[in-house]
Design a protein around this motif. Structure first.
Motif, PDB file in Angstrom:
ATOM      1  N   ALA A 112      68.340  49.245 -21.318  1.00  0.00           N
ATOM      2  CA  ALA A 112      69.011  49.586 -22.031  1.00  0.00           C
ATOM      3  C   ALA A 112      69.776  48.913 -23.038  1.00  0.00           C
ATOM      4  N   ARG A 113      69.857  49.581 -23.708  1.00  0.00           N
ATOM      5  CA  ARG A 113      70.702  48.630 -25.189  1.00  0.00           C
ATOM      6  C   ARG A 113      71.977  49.382 -25.072  1.00  0.00           C
ATOM      7  N   CYS A 114      72.569  48.298 -25.938  1.00  0.00           N
ATOM      8  CA  CYS A 114      74.306  48.712 -26.348  1.00  0.00           C
ATOM      9  C   CYS A 114      73.913  49.320 -27.588  1.00  0.00           C
ATOM     10  N   PRO A 115      74.608  50.920 -27.480  1.00  0.00           N
ATOM     11  CA  PRO A 115      74.597  51.483 -28.708  1.00  0.00           C
ATOM     12  C   PRO A 115      75.328  51.202 -29.969  1.00  0.00           C
ATOM     13  N   ARG A 116      75.882  50.170 -29.737  1.00  0.00           N
ATOM     14  CA  ARG A 116      77.063  49.677 -30.644  1.00  0.00           C
ATOM     15  C   ARG A 116      76.431  49.060 -31.552  1.00  0.00           C
ATOM     16  N   GLY A 154      73.480  47.027 -30.157  1.00  0.00           N
ATOM     17  CA  GLY A 154      71.887  46.308 -29.769  1.00  0.00           C
ATOM     18  C   GLY A 154      71.805  45.751 -28.748  1.00  0.00           C
ATOM     19  N   TYR A 155      72.458  45.267 -28.734  1.00  0.00           N
ATOM     20  CA  TYR A 155      72.321  44.145 -27.442  1.00  0.00           C
ATOM     21  C   TYR A 155      71.596  44.724 -25.482  1.00  0.00           C
ATOM     22  N   ALA A 156      71.795  43.580 -25.181  1.00  0.00           N
ATOM     23  CA  ALA A 156      71.246  44.512 -23.201  1.00  0.00           C
ATOM     24  C   ALA A 156      72.907  45.235 -23.050  1.00  0.00           C
ATOM     25  N   ALA A 157      72.541  45.800 -22.345  1.00  0.00           N
ATOM     26  CA  ALA A 157      73.495  46.289 -21.386  1.00  0.00           C
ATOM     27  C   ALA A 157      73.000  46.224 -20.107  1.00  0.00           C
ATOM     28  N   GLN A 158      74.308  45.988 -18.985  1.00  0.00           N
ATOM     29  CA  GLN A 158      74.117  46.233 -18.366  1.00  0.00           C
ATOM     30  C   GLN A 158      75.405  47.108 -17.052  1.00  0.00           C
ATOM     31  N   ALA A 159      74.533  47.210 -16.180  1.00  0.00           N
ATOM     32  CA  ALA A 159      75.439  48.445 -15.842  1.00  0.00           C
ATOM     33  C   ALA A 159      75.475  47.450 -13.674  1.00  0.00           C
ATOM     34  N   THR A 160      76.978  47.890 -13.396  1.00  0.00           N
ATOM     35  CA  THR A 160      76.987  47.993 -11.822  1.00  0.00           C
ATOM     36  C   THR A 160      77.190  49.488 -10.784  1.00  0.00           C
ATOM     37  N   ALA A 161      77.288  48.963 -10.254  1.00  0.00           N
ATOM     38  CA  ALA A 161      77.306  50.216  -9.433  1.00  0.00           C
ATOM     39  C   ALA A 161      78.502  50.521  -8.170  1.00  0.00           C
ATOM     40  N   VAL A 162      78.776  50.874  -7.853  1.00  0.00           N
ATOM     41  CA  VAL A 162      80.037  50.726  -7.185  1.00  0.00           C
ATOM     42  C   VAL A 162      80.163  52.072  -6.169  1.00  0.00           C
ATOM     43  N   GLY A 166      78.182  49.146 -19.646  1.00  0.00           N
ATOM     44  CA  GLY A 166      78.515  48.406 -20.459  1.00  0.00           C
ATOM     45  C   GLY A 166      77.686  47.512 -21.508  1.00  0.00           C
ATOM     46  N   CYS A 167      78.122  46.799 -22.715  1.00  0.00           N
ATOM     47  CA  CYS A 167      77.359  45.621 -23.129  1.00  0.00           C
ATOM     48  C   CYS A 167      77.571  44.551 -22.027  1.00  0.00           C
TER      49      CYS A 167
END
Length: 64
Positions: A11-15, A17-25, A41-42
């Motif tokens: 996904a991309r950051c909606p704020r 436009g940079y790549a977003a990252q995801a972390t699973a807990v 988050g961004c």
């Protein structure tokens, strides 16, 4: 408790436009059930983050 990067998150950051990252807990609850929350988050320090959301059971196998 186990914290992992979600490697196939595109996904991309909606704020900004940079790549977003995801972390699973992932954590095991007292009842024996496993709960997985995903924090998105961004990848840059623009500060954008979503609230943690549950990961559907069908997607949990990808974390193994």
């Amino acid at each position: 408790m186990c914290v992992r990067d979600v490697l196939d998150f595109f996904a991309r950051c909606p704020r900004c436009g940079y790549a977003a990252q995801a972390t699973a807990v992932e954590r095991e609850l007292a009842c024996g059930r496993t709960e997985v929350l995903v924090q998105v988050g961004c990848a840059l320090p623009c500060g954008w983050q979503e609230l943690p959301r549950p990961m559907p059971a069908r997607d949990r196998a990808r974390l193994s």
